[in-house]
Design a protein around this motif. Structure first.
Motif, PDB file in Angstrom:
ATOM      1  N   VAL A   1       1.104  -1.200   0.044  1.00  0.00           N
ATOM      2  CA  VAL A   1      -0.049  -0.028   0.052  1.00  0.00           C
ATOM      3  C   VAL A   1       0.758   1.179  -0.123  1.00  0.00           C
ATOM      4  O   VAL A   1       0.641   2.261  -0.649  1.00  0.00           O
ATOM      5  N   ALA A   2       1.808   1.230   0.722  1.00  0.00           N
ATOM      6  CA  ALA A   2       2.591   2.520   0.821  1.00  0.00           C
ATOM      7  C   ALA A   2       3.396   2.720  -0.248  1.00  0.00           C
ATOM      8  O   ALA A   2       3.581   4.103  -0.592  1.00  0.00           O
ATOM      9  N   LYS A   3       4.145   1.864  -0.909  1.00  0.00           N
ATOM     10  CA  LYS A   3       4.919   2.232  -2.113  1.00  0.00           C
ATOM     11  C   LYS A   3       4.402   2.862  -3.328  1.00  0.00           C
ATOM     12  O   LYS A   3       4.594   3.774  -3.854  1.00  0.00           O
ATOM     13  N   PRO A   4       3.109   2.258  -3.407  1.00  0.00           N
ATOM     14  CA  PRO A   4       2.353   2.910  -4.613  1.00  0.00           C
ATOM     15  C   PRO A   4       1.678   4.262  -4.196  1.00  0.00           C
ATOM     16  O   PRO A   4       1.667   5.168  -5.161  1.00  0.00           O
ATOM     17  N   MET A   5       1.446   4.530  -2.931  1.00  0.00           N
ATOM     18  CA  MET A   5       1.125   5.882  -2.656  1.00  0.00           C
ATOM     19  C   MET A   5       2.272   6.751  -2.731  1.00  0.00           C
ATOM     20  O   MET A   5       1.869   8.093  -3.123  1.00  0.00           O
ATOM     21  N   ILE A   6       3.480   6.356  -2.316  1.00  0.00           N
ATOM     22  CA  ILE A   6       4.549   7.346  -2.279  1.00  0.00           C
ATOM     23  C   ILE A   6       4.714   7.762  -3.830  1.00  0.00           C
ATOM     24  O   ILE A   6       5.116   8.723  -4.425  1.00  0.00           O
ATOM     25  N   GLU A   7       4.874   6.537  -4.698  1.00  0.00           N
ATOM     26  CA  GLU A   7       4.908   6.755  -6.205  1.00  0.00           C
ATOM     27  C   GLU A   7       4.047   7.676  -7.033  1.00  0.00           C
ATOM     28  O   GLU A   7       4.260   7.818  -8.061  1.00  0.00           O
ATOM     29  N   VAL A   8       2.965   7.823  -6.255  1.00  0.00           N
ATOM     30  CA  VAL A   8       1.647   8.657  -6.959  1.00  0.00           C
ATOM     31  C   VAL A   8       2.545  10.035  -6.970  1.00  0.00           C
ATOM     32  O   VAL A   8       2.075  10.749  -7.941  1.00  0.00           O
ATOM     33  N   LEU A   9       3.280  10.483  -6.313  1.00  0.00           N
ATOM     34  CA  LEU A   9       3.943  11.890  -6.106  1.00  0.00           C
ATOM     35  C   LEU A   9       4.706  12.044  -7.414  1.00  0.00           C
ATOM     36  O   LEU A   9       4.720  13.082  -7.986  1.00  0.00           O
ATOM     37  N   ALA A  10       5.166  10.889  -7.996  1.00  0.00           N
ATOM     38  CA  ALA A  10       5.925  11.230  -9.115  1.00  0.00           C
ATOM     39  C   ALA A  10       4.968  11.463 -10.377  1.00  0.00           C
ATOM     40  O   ALA A  10       5.777  12.097 -11.380  1.00  0.00           O
ATOM     41  N   GLY A  11       3.919  11.069 -10.338  1.00  0.00           N
ATOM     42  CA  GLY A  11       2.780  11.326 -11.396  1.00  0.00           C
ATOM     43  C   GLY A  11       2.047  12.667 -11.507  1.00  0.00           C
ATOM     44  O   GLY A  11       1.396  12.825 -12.500  1.00  0.00           O
ATOM     45  N   ILE A  12       2.316  13.600 -10.418  1.00  0.00           N
ATOM     46  CA  ILE A  12       1.783  14.804 -10.361  1.00  0.00           C
ATOM     47  C   ILE A  12       2.407  15.620 -11.328  1.00  0.00           C
ATOM     48  O   ILE A  12       3.875  15.813 -11.297  1.00  0.00           O
ATOM     49  N   PRO A  13       1.920  16.411 -12.383  1.00  0.00           N
ATOM     50  CA  PRO A  13       2.624  17.256 -13.221  1.00  0.00           C
ATOM     51  C   PRO A  13       3.301  18.542 -12.334  1.00  0.00           C
ATOM     52  O   PRO A  13       2.737  18.820 -11.369  1.00  0.00           O
ATOM     53  N   THR A  14       4.517  18.994 -12.891  1.00  0.00           N
ATOM     54  CA  THR A  14       5.266  19.843 -11.949  1.00  0.00           C
ATOM     55  C   THR A  14       4.358  21.264 -11.820  1.00  0.00           C
ATOM     56  O   THR A  14       4.484  21.929 -10.944  1.00  0.00           O
ATOM     57  N   ILE A  15       3.371  21.630 -12.981  1.00  0.00           N
ATOM     58  CA  ILE A  15       2.731  22.587 -12.824  1.00  0.00           C
ATOM     59  C   ILE A  15       1.851  22.720 -11.591  1.00  0.00           C
ATOM     60  O   ILE A  15       1.466  23.712 -10.956  1.00  0.00           O
ATOM     61  N   VAL A  16       1.350  21.450 -11.246  1.00  0.00           N
ATOM     62  CA  VAL A  16       0.454  21.427 -10.041  1.00  0.00           C
ATOM     63  C   VAL A  16       1.148  21.487  -8.854  1.00  0.00           C
ATOM     64  O   VAL A  16       0.731  22.244  -7.989  1.00  0.00           O
ATOM     65  N   TYR A  17       2.260  21.053  -8.909  1.00  0.00           N
ATOM     66  CA  TYR A  17       3.409  21.395  -7.650  1.00  0.00           C
ATOM     67  C   TYR A  17       3.682  22.923  -7.527  1.00  0.00           C
ATOM     68  O   TYR A  17       3.834  23.558  -6.554  1.00  0.00           O
ATOM     69  N   GLY A  18       3.718  23.639  -8.873  1.00  0.00           N
ATOM     70  CA  GLY A  18       3.986  25.002  -8.720  1.00  0.00           C
ATOM     71  C   GLY A  18       2.847  25.784  -8.058  1.00  0.00           C
ATOM     72  O   GLY A  18       3.039  26.693  -7.435  1.00  0.00           O
ATOM     73  N   LEU A  19       1.700  25.581  -8.582  1.00  0.00           N
ATOM     74  CA  LEU A  19       0.698  25.987  -7.986  1.00  0.00           C
ATOM     75  C   LEU A  19       0.275  25.759  -6.599  1.00  0.00           C
ATOM     76  O   LEU A  19       0.050  26.640  -5.702  1.00  0.00           O
ATOM     77  N   PHE A  20       0.524  24.518  -6.057  1.00  0.00           N
ATOM     78  CA  PHE A  20       0.657  24.262  -4.755  1.00  0.00           C
ATOM     79  C   PHE A  20       1.651  25.180  -3.859  1.00  0.00           C
ATOM     80  O   PHE A  20       1.255  25.515  -2.670  1.00  0.00           O
ATOM     81  N   ALA A  21       2.823  25.246  -4.501  1.00  0.00           N
ATOM     82  CA  ALA A  21       3.791  26.304  -3.683  1.00  0.00           C
ATOM     83  C   ALA A  21       3.587  27.724  -3.902  1.00  0.00           C
ATOM     84  O   ALA A  21       3.521  28.437  -2.761  1.00  0.00           O
TER      85      ALA A  21
END
Length: 396
Positions: free
Chosen positions: A203-223
């Protein structure tokens, strides 16, 4: 004739060649495949490859050289080559023909070609940057570029294009990102591989790897929307360190979160690849589980962990969107992590954006910045190789 029709016809001829040649050699052997040097499928694949490859290469080269030109002559020539290849395969089909050797040699050549394309692409990128960088240094002094502390491009003259503020921002943000991602990612990998139950790991490993699939623009908006205002209201303003939501700390923290899967996933795979016999031996000699992890497993997995950290560092150095939205675009040299700064990649984009004179130094500077990034990444690889070699001398 459209290129798509030509491709379909060539592939149809290749498929027909496969089945016709296969049936032909079986008939020549009197139905006894034991009389054949190679299996019938190899004869079929030999015909399909001879039919398709020359024609497809011709079409690909022509579309690359003359993408907008008339393709009818090339289509006719490609069909002629496909028909000639099919005819040659039918002529060579015989029970004693070494079709397997021919197919394996062709596949080996394709593999060499694919690896050569990667190498030649890298060489092409480097030479193109070198050429344009040379054009830039013919117009702008190299010592002002490498040692200048002011970045102020002005189209029309009077530009100050010192790289030091951009290099400082790049390394500062990357250092914060690695300070967040490497410990968290490495500890997560150790826990998942050495302590977690299979169910929890699943359960934990797939949940952590979900972060790699988020577009960087979404991270930018989060920041921009969440992390920046939070750091400003909770830390920067109360401590008197600034009042802007765009800062090095904002971009570094969000980028570090983005890099956690790169470190954890690769480190987890490398740690799991350590032979179980090393763990059993250490435990049998009286080591605790934590001592086994620290003194046996991690040293054995060090080359892979160094590779994971190197990948994360390269990813951090090349990031753009998070920096644009989280750290701003101010080129300055400051130790305050709550001040807005920028990186090399952001300025590469800004200098090549818009209707600008491509021959101007303010535009050509982007290639000098790109070449600098390439040299930095190459230096990281050299350092990682040195660390791995030193480790191997000690432990192997």
């Amino acid at each position: 004739m459209p290129a798509s029709w030509t491709l379909l016809i060539v592939l149809a001829l290749a498929g027909a060649g496969y089945f016709v040649t296969r049936a032909r050699v079986i008939a020549q052997a009197g139905g006894d495949v034991r009389r054949l040097h190679s299996r019938p499928s190899y004869h079929g694949w030999n015909a399909a490859l001879l039919t398709a490859l020359p024609a497809l290469f011709l079409i690909a080269i022509w579309r690359f050289v003359q993408p907008a030109a008339n393709v009818t002559p090339v289509a006719i020539l490609a069909l002629v080559l496909a028909a000639a290849g099919l005819g040659l395969a039918l002529m060579r089909s015989a029970p004693g023909f070494r079709a397997r050797n021919a197919v394996e040699a062709t596949v080996k050549g394709l593999l060499i070609l694919c690896s050569s394309i990667a190498i030649l692409t890298t060489a092409g990128i480097v030479f193109s940057m070198l050429f344009e960088t040379g054009q830039f240094f013919r117009q702008y002094p190299w010592h002002d570029f490498f040692f200048g502390t002011t970045w102020s491009p002005r189209f029309g003259g009077g530009s100050q294009l010192g790289i030091l503020p951009l290099l400082w921002g790049t390394l500062y943000i990357s250092l914060i990102a690695l300070a967040v991602s490497v410990p968290i990612g490495l500890f997560a990998a150790i826990y998942m591989s050495e302590y977690a139950t299979p169910r929890l790991r699943g359960v934990a490993k797939p949940m952590i790897e979900v972060l790699a699939g988020i577009p960087t623009i979404v991270y930018g908006l989060f920041a921009l929307i969440t992390v920046g205002p939070m750091l400003r209201d909770w830390f920067a303003q109360p401590l008197g360190l600034g009042s802007s939501g765009s800062s090095v700390m904002t971009a570094g923290l969000v980028m570090g979160i983005m890099l956690i899967p790169f470190v954890s996933s690769l480190s987890d795979d490398i740690i799991n690849a350590v032979p179980q016999s090393l763990r059993d031996g250490a435990l049998g000699l009286g080591s605790t589980q934590s001592e086994t992890v620290r003194k046996v497993v991690l040293p054995a997995a060090l080359p892979g962990i160094v590779g994971a950290v190197l990948l994360a560092a390269s990813r951090a150095i090349g990031e753009t969107m998070i920096v644009v939205l989280g750290a701003g675009a101010a080129a300055r040299m400051d130790l305050n992590p709550f001040e807005a700064m920028t990186t090399i990649t952001v300025k590469i984009v800004s200098q090549l954006t818009g209707d600008n004179d491509f021959a101007a130094p303010e535009t050509l500077v982007a290639f000098a910045l790109g070449l600098t990034l390439f040299v930095i990444t190459l230096g990281l690889n050299i350092v990682a190789l040195y660390v791995v070699r030193k480790y191997r001398e000690q432990y192997e």
